[in-house]
Motif scaffolding. Structure first.
Motif, mmCIF file in Angstrom:
data_model
loop_
_atom_site.group_PDB
_atom_site.id
_atom_site.type_symbol
_atom_site.label_atom_id
_atom_site.label_comp_id
_atom_site.label_asym_id
_atom_site.label_seq_id
_atom_site.Cartn_x
_atom_site.Cartn_y
_atom_site.Cartn_z
ATOM 1 N N ASP A 1 0.828 -1.211 0.000
ATOM 2 C CA ASP A 1 0.000 0.000 0.000
ATOM 3 C C ASP A 1 0.859 1.257 0.000
ATOM 4 O OD1 ASP A 1 -2.293 -1.548 0.041
ATOM 5 O OD2 ASP A 1 -2.548 -1.404 2.214
ATOM 6 N N LEU A 2 1.929 1.248 0.787
ATOM 7 C CA LEU A 2 2.837 2.400 0.821
ATOM 8 C C LEU A 2 3.525 2.579 -0.535
ATOM 9 C CD1 LEU A 2 4.453 1.936 4.348
ATOM 10 C CD2 LEU A 2 2.858 3.749 3.659
ATOM 11 N N ALA A 3 3.906 1.482 -1.161
ATOM 12 C CA ALA A 3 4.569 1.557 -2.466
ATOM 13 C C ALA A 3 3.628 2.118 -3.531
ATOM 14 C CB ALA A 3 5.068 0.176 -2.873
ATOM 15 N N GLN B 1 4.137 5.588 -5.730
ATOM 16 C CA GLN B 1 3.994 5.714 -7.182
ATOM 17 C C GLN B 1 3.112 6.899 -7.546
ATOM 18 O OE1 GLN B 1 2.669 1.501 -7.853
ATOM 19 N NE2 GLN B 1 3.914 1.753 -9.687
ATOM 20 N N GLN B 2 2.081 7.120 -6.767
ATOM 21 C CA GLN B 2 1.105 8.165 -7.081
ATOM 22 C C GLN B 2 1.541 9.554 -6.634
ATOM 23 O OE1 GLN B 2 -2.357 6.827 -4.985
ATOM 24 N NE2 GLN B 2 -2.530 4.954 -6.167
ATOM 25 N N LYS B 3 2.187 9.649 -5.464
ATOM 26 C CA LYS B 3 2.345 10.961 -4.846
ATOM 27 C C LYS B 3 3.776 11.443 -4.629
ATOM 28 C CE LYS B 3 -0.089 12.477 -1.733
ATOM 29 N NZ LYS B 3 -0.984 13.227 -0.948
ATOM 30 N N LEU C 1 11.960 7.788 -5.673
ATOM 31 C CA LEU C 1 10.999 7.223 -4.740
ATOM 32 C C LEU C 1 9.801 6.636 -5.493
ATOM 33 C CD1 LEU C 1 10.496 6.671 -1.789
ATOM 34 C CD2 LEU C 1 9.549 8.967 -1.553
ATOM 35 N N ARG C 2 9.366 7.296 -6.561
ATOM 36 C CA ARG C 2 8.294 6.732 -7.406
ATOM 37 C C ARG C 2 8.756 5.423 -8.050
ATOM 38 N NH1 ARG C 2 7.838 12.143 -8.960
ATOM 39 N NH2 ARG C 2 8.796 11.684 -10.966
ATOM 40 N N GLY D 1 8.794 2.673 -5.547
ATOM 41 C CA GLY D 1 7.407 2.233 -5.372
ATOM 42 C C GLY D 1 6.985 1.276 -6.462
ATOM 43 N N ARG D 2 7.332 1.587 -7.694
ATOM 44 C CA ARG D 2 6.990 0.716 -8.826
ATOM 45 C C ARG D 2 7.638 -0.654 -8.664
ATOM 46 N NH1 ARG D 2 8.907 -1.594 -12.860
ATOM 47 N NH2 ARG D 2 10.988 -0.710 -12.705
ATOM 48 N N LYS D 3 8.921 -0.671 -8.298
ATOM 49 C CA LYS D 3 9.636 -1.942 -8.131
ATOM 50 C C LYS D 3 9.059 -2.768 -6.992
ATOM 51 C CE LYS D 3 14.055 -0.477 -10.040
ATOM 52 N NZ LYS D 3 15.472 -0.171 -9.741
#
Length: 130
Positions: A5-7, A11-13, A19-20, A23-25
């Motif tokens: 959920d944090l990842a 990706q979104q914010k 950091l995005r 999140g994707r990885k």
């Protein structure tokens, strides 16, 4: 799963592209890991129900209203607090399991989390000074 959920939120914010990308990885890797774990679980414990913890909802809701550097730092703080527990769990699974496939999966996950934790701590230190 809290880190997933944090990842997704990263990706979104996230303001910073690294950091995005992290999140994707994480989303990509953990989606595969969860599917593998569910296969093991259903094969080994077919009568057990799926467990879906809701602990992350409060954490996620505390991050939603943030943006920019404030969001990035708060997200890193949340991930840095979460990862040691996941690392410990991976170590315990390796210690207690008798299933070689599960031990190998736990070892890979632990190693990835250790690396991610080091990266996030370094980013946190560098970004707080800006």
């Amino acid at each position: 799963v809290v880190s997933l959920d944090l990842a997704r939120l990263a990706q979104q914010k996230a303001a910073r592209p690294e950091l995005r990308e992290l999140g994707r990885k994480v989303v990509e890797a953990q989606t595969k890991e969860i599917a593998t774990i569910q296969r093991y679980k259903s094969g080994l414990f077919p009568s057990e129900k799926n467990f879906s913890p809701q602990i992350g909802n409060l954490l996620i809701s505390s991050l939603v209203g943030l943006s920019g550097n404030e969001f990035d730092l708060a997200l890193l703080d949340a991930m840095i607090m979460h990862l040691p527990g996941a690392i410990y769990l991976g170590m315990e699974i390796q210690r207690q399991s008798r299933n070689r496939d599960i031990i190998d999966l736990a070892s890979r996950i632990e190693q990835i989390h250790q690396k991610d934790l080091s990266t996030m701590r370094a980013w946190r230190e560098a970004w707080v000074k800006r």
